[in-house]
Design a protein around this motif. Structure first.
Motif, PDB file in Angstrom:
ATOM      1  N   GLY A 158       1.112  -1.173  -0.096  1.00 18.15           N
ATOM      2  CA  GLY A 158       0.087  -0.182   0.105  1.00 18.15           C
ATOM      3  C   GLY A 158       1.068   1.106  -0.155  1.00 18.15           C
ATOM      4  O   GLY A 158       0.512   2.154  -0.370  1.00 18.15           O
ATOM      5  N   LEU A 159       2.080   0.903   0.527  1.00 16.68           N
ATOM      6  CA  LEU A 159       3.380   1.971   0.643  1.00 16.68           C
ATOM      7  C   LEU A 159       4.090   1.943  -0.346  1.00 16.68           C
ATOM      8  O   LEU A 159       4.670   0.458   0.228  1.00 16.68           O
ATOM      9  N   ILE A 160       5.111   2.907  -0.968  1.00 19.65           N
ATOM     10  CA  ILE A 160       6.020   2.108  -2.017  1.00 19.65           C
ATOM     11  C   ILE A 160       7.078   2.793  -1.372  1.00 19.65           C
ATOM     12  O   ILE A 160       7.007   4.046  -2.031  1.00 19.65           O
ATOM     13  N   LEU A 161       7.752   3.319  -0.392  1.00 24.40           N
ATOM     14  CA  LEU A 161       8.626   3.943  -0.289  1.00 24.40           C
ATOM     15  C   LEU A 161      10.292   3.877  -0.832  1.00 24.40           C
ATOM     16  O   LEU A 161      11.226   2.556  -0.809  1.00 24.40           O
ATOM     17  N   PHE A 162      11.126   5.514  -1.618  1.00 25.06           N
ATOM     18  CA  PHE A 162      12.650   4.331  -2.113  1.00 25.06           C
ATOM     19  C   PHE A 162      13.112   5.682  -1.611  1.00 25.06           C
ATOM     20  O   PHE A 162      13.119   6.376  -1.333  1.00 25.06           O
ATOM     21  N   PHE A 218      17.178   4.121 -10.303  1.00 21.84           N
ATOM     22  CA  PHE A 218      16.285   4.361  -9.619  1.00 21.84           C
ATOM     23  C   PHE A 218      14.897   4.720 -10.077  1.00 21.84           C
ATOM     24  O   PHE A 218      13.976   4.219 -10.175  1.00 21.84           O
ATOM     25  N   ILE A 219      15.512   5.712 -11.312  1.00 16.42           N
ATOM     26  CA  ILE A 219      14.456   6.335 -11.940  1.00 16.42           C
ATOM     27  C   ILE A 219      13.564   4.477 -12.553  1.00 16.42           C
ATOM     28  O   ILE A 219      12.262   4.745 -12.616  1.00 16.42           O
ATOM     29  N   SER A 220      14.208   3.683 -13.222  1.00 21.80           N
ATOM     30  CA  SER A 220      13.853   2.596 -13.427  1.00 21.80           C
ATOM     31  C   SER A 220      12.669   1.871 -12.934  1.00 21.80           C
ATOM     32  O   SER A 220      11.196   1.328 -12.965  1.00 21.80           O
ATOM     33  N   TYR A 221      12.679   1.795 -11.776  1.00 21.15           N
ATOM     34  CA  TYR A 221      12.473   1.067  -9.696  1.00 21.15           C
ATOM     35  C   TYR A 221      11.487   1.963  -9.779  1.00 21.15           C
ATOM     36  O   TYR A 221      10.128   1.381  -9.690  1.00 21.15           O
ATOM     37  N   LEU A 222      11.155   3.688 -10.088  1.00 21.75           N
ATOM     38  CA  LEU A 222      10.184   4.450  -9.616  1.00 21.75           C
ATOM     39  C   LEU A 222       9.353   4.599 -10.687  1.00 21.75           C
ATOM     40  O   LEU A 222       7.765   4.462 -10.709  1.00 21.75           O
ATOM     41  N   GLN A 223       9.487   4.112 -12.265  1.00 22.74           N
ATOM     42  CA  GLN A 223       8.582   3.850 -13.011  1.00 22.74           C
ATOM     43  C   GLN A 223       7.927   2.611 -12.683  1.00 22.74           C
ATOM     44  O   GLN A 223       6.597   2.351 -13.401  1.00 22.74           O
ATOM     45  N   LYS A 229       0.576   1.607  -9.246  1.00 20.81           N
ATOM     46  CA  LYS A 229      -0.374   2.515  -9.447  1.00 20.81           C
ATOM     47  C   LYS A 229      -1.290   3.322 -10.343  1.00 20.81           C
ATOM     48  O   LYS A 229      -2.280   3.142 -10.053  1.00 20.81           O
ATOM     49  N   ARG A 230      -1.120   2.442 -11.433  1.00 12.42           N
ATOM     50  CA  ARG A 230      -2.175   3.302 -12.880  1.00 12.42           C
ATOM     51  C   ARG A 230      -2.747   2.372 -12.222  1.00 12.42           C
ATOM     52  O   ARG A 230      -4.283   1.791 -12.451  1.00 12.42           O
ATOM     53  N   ARG A 231      -2.550   0.731 -12.320  1.00  9.57           N
ATOM     54  CA  ARG A 231      -3.730  -0.321 -11.353  1.00  9.57           C
ATOM     55  C   ARG A 231      -4.149   0.297 -10.086  1.00  9.57           C
ATOM     56  O   ARG A 231      -5.602  -0.171 -10.433  1.00  9.57           O
ATOM     57  N   ASP A 232      -3.620   0.572  -9.507  1.00 12.70           N
ATOM     58  CA  ASP A 232      -4.669   0.661  -7.661  1.00 12.70           C
ATOM     59  C   ASP A 232      -3.752   1.984  -7.115  1.00 12.70           C
ATOM     60  O   ASP A 232      -2.930   2.415  -6.670  1.00 12.70           O
ATOM     61  N   PRO A 233      -5.065   2.615  -8.002  1.00 12.07           N
ATOM     62  CA  PRO A 233      -4.025   4.666  -7.461  1.00 12.07           C
ATOM     63  C   PRO A 233      -4.198   4.659  -5.884  1.00 12.07           C
ATOM     64  O   PRO A 233      -3.903   5.979  -5.567  1.00 12.07           O
ATOM     65  N   PRO A 264       4.651  12.989 -11.545  1.00 10.08           N
ATOM     66  CA  PRO A 264       2.997  13.856 -10.926  1.00 10.08           C
ATOM     67  C   PRO A 264       2.777  12.075 -10.087  1.00 10.08           C
ATOM     68  O   PRO A 264       1.855  12.535  -8.813  1.00 10.08           O
ATOM     69  N   PHE A 265       3.315  11.005 -10.065  1.00 11.05           N
ATOM     70  CA  PHE A 265       2.229  10.096  -9.435  1.00 11.05           C
ATOM     71  C   PHE A 265       2.811   9.749  -8.739  1.00 11.05           C
ATOM     72  O   PHE A 265       2.219   9.012  -7.507  1.00 11.05           O
ATOM     73  N   VAL A 266       4.335  10.237  -7.112  1.00 15.34           N
ATOM     74  CA  VAL A 266       4.514  10.623  -6.201  1.00 15.34           C
ATOM     75  C   VAL A 266       3.830  11.451  -5.653  1.00 15.34           C
ATOM     76  O   VAL A 266       3.610  12.618  -5.731  1.00 15.34           O
ATOM     77  N   ASP A 267       3.774  11.084  -4.000  1.00 10.97           N
ATOM     78  CA  ASP A 267       2.610  11.288  -3.815  1.00 10.97           C
ATOM     79  C   ASP A 267       3.459  12.104  -1.803  1.00 10.97           C
ATOM     80  O   ASP A 267       3.368  13.238  -1.489  1.00 10.97           O
ATOM     81  N   VAL A 268       4.971  11.208  -1.820  1.00 13.86           N
ATOM     82  CA  VAL A 268       5.819  12.736  -0.204  1.00 13.86           C
ATOM     83  C   VAL A 268       6.790  12.272  -0.674  1.00 13.86           C
ATOM     84  O   VAL A 268       7.517  11.464  -1.684  1.00 13.86           O
ATOM     85  N   ALA A 269       8.105  13.270  -1.281  1.00 17.16           N
ATOM     86  CA  ALA A 269       9.315  13.684  -0.955  1.00 17.16           C
ATOM     87  C   ALA A 269      10.114  14.390  -0.212  1.00 17.16           C
ATOM     88  O   ALA A 269       9.098  14.947   0.351  1.00 17.16           O
TER      89      ALA A 269
END
Ligand code: 5AD
Ligand code: SF4
Length: 430
Positions: free
Chosen positions: A28-32, A45-50, A56-60, A83-88
């Motif tokens: 439910g939370l994916i944290l890098f 990292f960028i490829s993991y983020l993608q 997230k496209r499957r489960d917003p 834009p899909f990142v919620d918190v940084a």
């Protein structure tokens, strides 16, 4: 430092009631927790983020968080680019993650002050008997290749009494080995205001050594500029301070060291090594070396090889120079050394490092040394794996539990690892 911060993030999430999922896509939370020290870490990292974005496209409902040095270096830009990142949050704002997760916030948020120590957060140790202890954050040096001062800010030290209390509490929980962490550990205490918590790095080593039940103290990394006699003597005088020092060389050419703004030259580095060995003849020395720094000529590189040959390090981390945004050296585009030349130099450097490390490792053969058992051997599950005080990995036959310190007779050595047999007689005597 990044691994330490990850352990603290895990500890903090556990204290909020989170548990780890077996499969990434079930989370439910994916944290890098990102590192920015070299470009390779960024691109991976960028490829993991993608990949996280595709979940997230499957489960917003999935929350995606990005912490650490990469986040700090791009700041609010992260929300524009991804834009899909919620918190940084940067490395000084890990505690804000808890605030975000426990609030009802629906909008993306970024936290980038240099404010807190991750060392203050709950920890989740990978092994119950080993711990990291963050003694300071940030760095006041200005090495021209390095992104750290901009991602972690200026050096701030934790008070000495707080650190001693923390280690004492860890030892009560079963910790036998601590690794003190800082960008420039032997500058510890220099910028602190006078008061109860003030002390030098050598003093810190003395106070930690006095803790009953603490068997091993390690630290990373000291700066050659600040390597003074008090710390060198602490290795000789204090039983729990391990006979190992990681002393980053970076280059053996005084001209390149100057361009790197390392504040020492080749002679000064060799002089430090002589001082260390004068008081600690058996100490293991390891280092970091960068090849292909802008403007590095064949002659400069030959000097790096010479120093590595002369010192005979027990091991080294070797890196090809990687231009980092907003660093001084990254501006020297006209002087960049081509990739092919760098790779070729790296091969030659690794040959010298490994040959000398192999030669050094032979001094352990025939000796019986204390090994802190870490688990089973990676190549042969029937054997055990652990480390001697000098930091070398030993694979050995015997019966012992992780966390035990057992005597091992060393029978053979390569540049990377030692092999041996647990000495039952010696064990019976201890
Ligand atoms: N390029 C290559 N290596 C680097 N390091 C730090 N910054 C860079 C860079 N831009 C290496 C140094 C340092 C280690 C942690 O990483 O050798 O000691
Ligand atoms: Fe970077 Fe130099 Fe500070 Fe190490 S001492 S973190 S290489 S600026």
């Amino acid at each position: 430092m990044n691994e330490h911060d990850s352990e603290r993030m895990k500890g903090m999430l556990e204290s909020l009631g989170y548990t780890e999922t077996a499969e990434q896509q079930d989370a439910g939370l994916i944290l890098f927790n990102t590192c920015s020290i070299r470009e390779k870490a960024d691109s991976r990292f960028i490829s993991y983020l993608q990949l996280a974005a595709s979940y997230k496209r499957r489960d917003p409902e999935i929350v995606i968080g990005v912490g650490g040095c990469w986040a700090q270096s791009v700041k609010e830009d992260v929300f524009r680019r991804f834009p899909f990142v919620d918190v940084a949050f940067g490395p000084g704002q890990v505690h804000k993650l808890a605030e975000f997760l426990t609030s009802e916030s629906l909008t993306a948020q970024g936290f980038f002050e240099f404010e807190g120590f991750t060392g203050h957060l709950p920890e989740k140790r990978a092994r119950s008997f080993q711990s990291w202890v963050q003694i300071s954050v940030g760095c006041n040096m200005k090495c021209s290749y390095c992104i750290v001062p901009s991602t972690r800010g200026r050096q701030v030290d934790r008070p000495l009494d707080e650190l001693v209390a923390e280690v004492r509490a860890q030892v009560a929980e079963g910790v036998r080995e601590v690794t003190l962490l800082g960008q420039n550990v032997n500058a510890y205490g220099r910028e602190m205001r006078a008061g109860a918590g003030r002390g030098s790095f050598a003093q810190l080593l003395h106070e930690l050594d006095a803790i009953d039940g603490l068997d091993r103290i390690r630290y990373t990394s000291p700066h050659p500029q600040d390597m003074k006699e008090d710390v060198v003597l602490a290795h000789a005088e204090l039983d729990s301070v391990c006979p190992h020092m990681h002393l980053p060389l970076q280059s053996g050419s005084s001209r390149i060291l100057k361009a790197m703004r390392r504040t020492y030259n080749r002679e000064r580095f060799l002089d430090r090594v002589a001082l260390i060995r004068e008081h600690n003849p058996d100490i293991a020395l390891t280092t970091d070396v960068i090849v292909g720094f802008p403007g590095e000529t064949e002659e400069d590189f030959a000097e790096t090889l010479e120093v590595c040959e002369a010192v005979g390090f027990d091991g080294a981390f070797t890196f090809i120079y990687s231009p980092r945004r907003e660093t001084e050296a990254a501006e020297l585009v006209a002087d960049f050394v081509g990739h092919e030349v760098s790779v070729e130099r790296m091969d030659r450097l690794v040959e010298v490092i490994q040959r000398r490390a192999g030669e050094q490792a032979r001094r352990f053969v025939g000796r019986t040394l204390d090994v802190l058992v870490e688990g089973s051997s990676r190549t042969d599950a029937a054997r055990l794996r652990g480390r001697i005080g000098h930091g070398k990995v030993v694979n050995f036959s015997g019966l012992a539990e992780p966390g035990e310190i057992v005597p091992v007779a060393i029978t053979s050595a390569t540049s990377q690892t030692l092999a041996g047999e647990m000495s039952l007689l010696a064990r019976a005597l201890t």
